[in-house]
Design an enzyme around this catalytic site. Structure first.
Site, PDB file in Angstrom:
ATOM      1  N   TYR A 124       0.821  -1.210   0.000  1.00  0.00           N
ATOM      2  CA  TYR A 124       0.000   0.000   0.000  1.00  0.00           C
ATOM      3  C   TYR A 124       0.859   1.266   0.000  1.00  0.00           C
ATOM      4  O   TYR A 124       0.416   2.322  -0.453  1.00  0.00           O
ATOM      5  CB  TYR A 124      -0.954  -0.010   1.198  1.00  0.00           C
ATOM      6  CG  TYR A 124      -2.141  -0.919   0.988  1.00  0.00           C
ATOM      7  CD1 TYR A 124      -3.263  -0.479   0.302  1.00  0.00           C
ATOM      8  CD2 TYR A 124      -2.122  -2.233   1.454  1.00  0.00           C
ATOM      9  CE1 TYR A 124      -4.349  -1.313   0.096  1.00  0.00           C
ATOM     10  CE2 TYR A 124      -3.202  -3.079   1.249  1.00  0.00           C
ATOM     11  CZ  TYR A 124      -4.311  -2.614   0.572  1.00  0.00           C
ATOM     12  OH  TYR A 124      -5.388  -3.447   0.361  1.00  0.00           O
ATOM     13  N   GLU A 144      -7.979  -7.005   5.804  1.00  0.00           N
ATOM     14  CA  GLU A 144      -7.217  -8.105   5.219  1.00  0.00           C
ATOM     15  C   GLU A 144      -6.416  -8.847   6.283  1.00  0.00           C
ATOM     16  O   GLU A 144      -6.318 -10.089   6.247  1.00  0.00           O
ATOM     17  CB  GLU A 144      -6.311  -7.570   4.107  1.00  0.00           C
ATOM     18  CG  GLU A 144      -7.102  -7.136   2.878  1.00  0.00           C
ATOM     19  CD  GLU A 144      -6.357  -6.162   1.982  1.00  0.00           C
ATOM     20  OE1 GLU A 144      -5.107  -6.100   2.074  1.00  0.00           O
ATOM     21  OE2 GLU A 144      -7.016  -5.453   1.207  1.00  0.00           O
TER      22      GLU A 144
END
Length: 404
Positions: free
Chosen positions: A99, A141
């Site tokens: 990310y 997640e």
């Protein structure tokens, strides 16, 4: 509850329309820049979806919808979309550290597309949007990885092909068992990703529905070999698996994922599918015929012909074994060749005159245009939108605006 800072919220509210108008360009530029700098990430993203532009569109729609929810109290709740994205990411082995890379290139793409209109205040506000988006996904997640007992740094498990079944000329099923350990628990309707190393040296994952109910020692996936149309190439992974996945072949398989799953109630079910979208329906029927044989179920399926209707024999046995299950098929070609016990209607599916059980929950799987038509027809039949659920293969371009 996620919230922007007051200054960022005002800036995002003032610029959201402009960003939304150019969001496809921004995400397309982002992917180009990121892959140029980090070509290794091409092994995670579906190259076919990149080539036709579906992945950039899905990312653009998701970020804009998330930002809209942050500044508009009347906007739809983004949580279901967030959970769906997290399940997709977990099946692909997405890592939290990536990310940082995504954020760098996504934020860099905004001024490339919008130019000098992007002031430091605007850039900072949208950077705040991205990191709220990213941290929410990272947390979701991490929870899914932990629940599945999987280390996100090593997300793939080795499975052996135990058996292979030819379902039609283009569709085949693989029965898979792990080389070591037990099958991770999964819910009926979920999917796994299979990653393969292709002859050109690239690695590509693809997601396939688990087409069997929970078994304990193995799982079944049913795969359609993708043939290119109108100049598009044939499916790389499905083609490789069609040619090479035979008993004894070892494959990298992900943790089961997916948020559209069979519930545990006794509510009537309506299952609507087309083509290879039959795979989650097959899993649901296998499970129901064993655990809830008296549950009311209606199956509506569309296919090119009876010979291309995958998993037909097993579904027929399960329908006959249940006390209140009925099936109706539509075939574009040779409908008259369908077995007389379950006659098929010719042409495309038309749900305008089918009998639906009261208070039914609807599950759909198939091409997006097919599901859009089916959804509109069911709503015209009086089925509330909140009772209609769907699974789509690949990027979900419908999640933010299912009424489109």
């Amino acid at each position: 509850m996620l919230k922007l800072s007051p200054d960022a919220a005002a800036t995002v509210a003032a610029t959201a329309a402009v960003v939304a108008e150019h969001s496809d360009q921004i995400t397309t530029q982002f992917y180009q820049d990121m892959f140029a700098a980090h070509p290794e990430l091409l092994n995670v993203f579906n190259r076919a979806n990149q080539a036709v532009g579906e992945q950039p569109k899905a990312l653009a729609a998701s970020v804009v919808a998330f930002a809209t929810q942050l500044v508009d109290p009347q906007a739809p709740d983004f949580t279901p979309v967030m959970q769906r994205i997290a399940h997709k990411h977990v099946s692909l082995g997405i890592k939290a550290s990536w990310y940082l890379i995504v954020g760098h290139y996504l934020m860099g793409a905004i001024p490339q597309v919008l130019g000098d209109a992007v002031t430091p205040e605007i850039a900072a506000a949208w950077d705040e949007v991205y990191w709220l988006f990213a941290t929410a996904l990272i947390a979701e997640e991490a929870k899914l990885y932990a629940q599945g007992g999987v280390d996100p740094e090593s997300p793939w498990t080795k499975y052996r092909v135990v058996e292979r079944f030819e379902e039609s000329d283009e569709v085949f099923s693989l029965l898979l068992a792990p080389l070591a350990g037990e099958i991770p628990s999964h819910r009926t309707g979920q999917y796994v990703a299979i990653a393969v190393d292709l002859p050109d040296g690239t690695r590509q994952p693809r997601q396939y529905t688990i087409s069997s109910g929970p078994r304990g020692d193995s799982l079944r996936v049913t795969i359609k070999r993708v043939r290119g149309v109108k100049g598009t190439p044939d499916g790389q992974v499905s083609g490789w698996l069609h040619e090479n996945a035979t008993p004894g072949t070892v494959l990298d398989v992900s943790l089961p994922a997916g948020d559209v799953v069979l519930d545990e109630s006794d509510t009537p079910l309506v299952l609507v599918s087309a083509g290879i979208g039959i795979t989650p329906v097959a899993a649901i029927m296998e499970d129901l015929s064993r655990r809830q044989p008296d549950r009311t179920v209606r199956l509506f399926h569309a296919d090119k012909s009876h010979t291309s209707h995958a998993l037909y024999d097993g579904l027929r046995r399960q329908v006959l074994a249940m006390s209140d299950a009925r099936a109706q098929n539509w075939y574009e070609q040779d409908a008259e060749r369908a077995p007389t016990l379950h006659p098929a209607r010719p042409g495309f599916m038309d749900l305008s005159d089918v009998e639906l059980p009261a208070e039914a929950q609807v599950f759909m799987c198939g091409p997006l245009p097919f599901m859009q038509i089916a959804r509109r027809t069911l709503m015209q039949q009086g089925v509330p939108s909140e009772r209609i659920h769907y699974e789509v293969f690949g990027p979900d371009l419908w999640a933010q605006n299912p009424d489109d």
